[in-house]
Design a protein around this motif. Sequence first.
Motif, PDB file in Angstrom:
ATOM      1  N   ALA A  72       0.826  -1.207   0.000  1.00 54.89           N
ATOM      2  CA  ALA A  72       0.000   0.000   0.000  1.00 54.89           C
ATOM      3  C   ALA A  72       0.859   1.256   0.000  1.00 54.89           C
ATOM      4  N   PHE A  80      -0.015   9.379   1.458  1.00 52.65           N
ATOM      5  CA  PHE A  80      -1.377   8.850   1.537  1.00 52.65           C
ATOM      6  C   PHE A  80      -1.450   7.720   2.561  1.00 52.65           C
ATOM      7  N   ALA A  81      -0.387   6.899   2.615  1.00 49.97           N
ATOM      8  CA  ALA A  81      -0.349   5.807   3.596  1.00 49.97           C
ATOM      9  C   ALA A  81      -0.345   6.342   5.017  1.00 49.97           C
ATOM     10  N   SER A  83      -1.686   9.173   5.978  1.00 46.56           N
ATOM     11  CA  SER A  83      -3.050   9.650   6.232  1.00 46.56           C
ATOM     12  C   SER A  83      -3.971   8.489   6.579  1.00 46.56           C
ATOM     13  N   LEU A  84      -3.834   7.374   5.857  1.00 48.71           N
ATOM     14  CA  LEU A  84      -4.619   6.185   6.182  1.00 48.71           C
ATOM     15  C   LEU A  84      -4.338   5.716   7.603  1.00 48.71           C
ATOM     16  N   THR A  85      -3.070   5.774   7.993  1.00 49.96           N
ATOM     17  CA  THR A  85      -2.698   5.366   9.349  1.00 49.96           C
ATOM     18  C   THR A  85      -3.415   6.207  10.392  1.00 49.96           C
ATOM     19  N   GLY A  88      -7.172   5.737  10.310  1.00 51.29           N
ATOM     20  CA  GLY A  88      -7.504   4.404  10.813  1.00 51.29           C
ATOM     21  C   GLY A  88      -7.413   4.325  12.325  1.00 51.29           C
ATOM     22  N   ALA A 114      -4.156  -0.195  10.999  1.00 52.50           N
ATOM     23  CA  ALA A 114      -3.734   1.170  10.686  1.00 52.50           C
ATOM     24  C   ALA A 114      -2.289   1.411  11.116  1.00 52.50           C
ATOM     25  N   PHE A 194      -4.537  13.177   0.822  1.00 52.55           N
ATOM     26  CA  PHE A 194      -5.745  12.373   0.687  1.00 52.55           C
ATOM     27  C   PHE A 194      -5.993  11.814  -0.709  1.00 52.55           C
ATOM     28  N   ALA A 196      -4.226   9.308  -3.589  1.00 52.37           N
ATOM     29  CA  ALA A 196      -3.138   8.369  -3.824  1.00 52.37           C
ATOM     30  C   ALA A 196      -2.284   8.843  -4.991  1.00 52.37           C
TER      31      ALA A 196
END
Length: 398
Positions: A72, A80-81, A83-85, A88, A114, A194, A196
Amino acid sequence: MSGRLLSRIPGSWILLACIGLLALNLRGPFVAVAPVVGPMQAELHFSPVVLGLLTSIPVLCFSLASPLASLAARKFGAEFAVSLTILGVLAGVLVRSAGGPALVVAGTVIIGLAITVGNIAVPLIIRRDFSPWRQGTAMGIYTAALNIGSFLTSVAMAPLAEWTGWRAALASVALLAVAAIVVWTLAVGPRTAFIASAAEDAGEAKLPPVAGTGWITFGLTAGFGGQAFSYYGVTAWLPSYLHDELGMSAAEAGAASSIFQILAIVGGLGVPFAAKYMSTTAVAVTLGVLWTAVPAGLLLMPQLWWLWSTCGGIAQGGGITIIFIAIIRLARNQAMAGRMSATVQGLGYCLAAVAPPLVGFVHDVSESWTPALLVILASVLTFFVSTTLSVRKVPRGR
């Protein structure tokens, strides 16, 4: 990738601040459960097995989901990863504190997944956006902040739960995630945070791998596994050992074992500084000696527990730092760094997950702490030997 992060912000200090704030969110959320297990059990009537899972699920996620987290981070971009963390962690914390047993477990899984993404993405950002002579400093700040987050959460959670209740106390961890996502968005911009981007290694020079990289990765994996097993084994059982062997009360043993946690900050920040003046082999040997002092010292002179806890705290904070410094300096591109990090963390955290139950089982069967400490000693020696042999080709920082 739409350009390097440092070209879009005033300086690397802003990125260092972002990394530190992010790291505060990568351990505190699952450490927060232990101090409020009592009131949670009273309300939700969890079995002992489920209570154990609430702290072991994130570590299992670190192991099982690391390859997917690496993919990912590479395919969607490290920003972006991250932000996902953060999002999450925020979602998982809120879900965990919102309902009954099913939501508590579901929220814990979300938090674990996350954080796994963040475990992979942050070293990739440090490798990509810092010059070689500042990568060690950035990694030291990252690992120190991991331990600061754990320590502050552990200290604050029990009194906060007495004042607000355990649900509100666990939910309060979300404040750190909110702060992190705000600062991260301001630093990189909403579009980068935000949306990818292209693969991390797109356009990066394809350099030939360092000779023997496969064996180095294997050695670092064994070293990380020994480090992680020792850390989780000591963290889980040191208070019980101090109670049984030295007659400390539960409160005294908990406070005493906090030395082991807080001194990790010294190790995390000290290793990059030492690596500027010493070879990485010498740094690894020093950390190995300090780590060995914990089980050996508790076996031979338990009354000096404070000294062994100090040595172990410095070693465990520095151990993870030297391994990640080795990864980011030896990898020739982002793809290789991601693969190495996923392998080292995936297999290493698998060993970490079995440490608390295995050490407890050995203690119960033998009815003595000596065999349990010998198990920890074996894992420490694995870290010592494997890490020392694996970091010999890591260039010295400047």
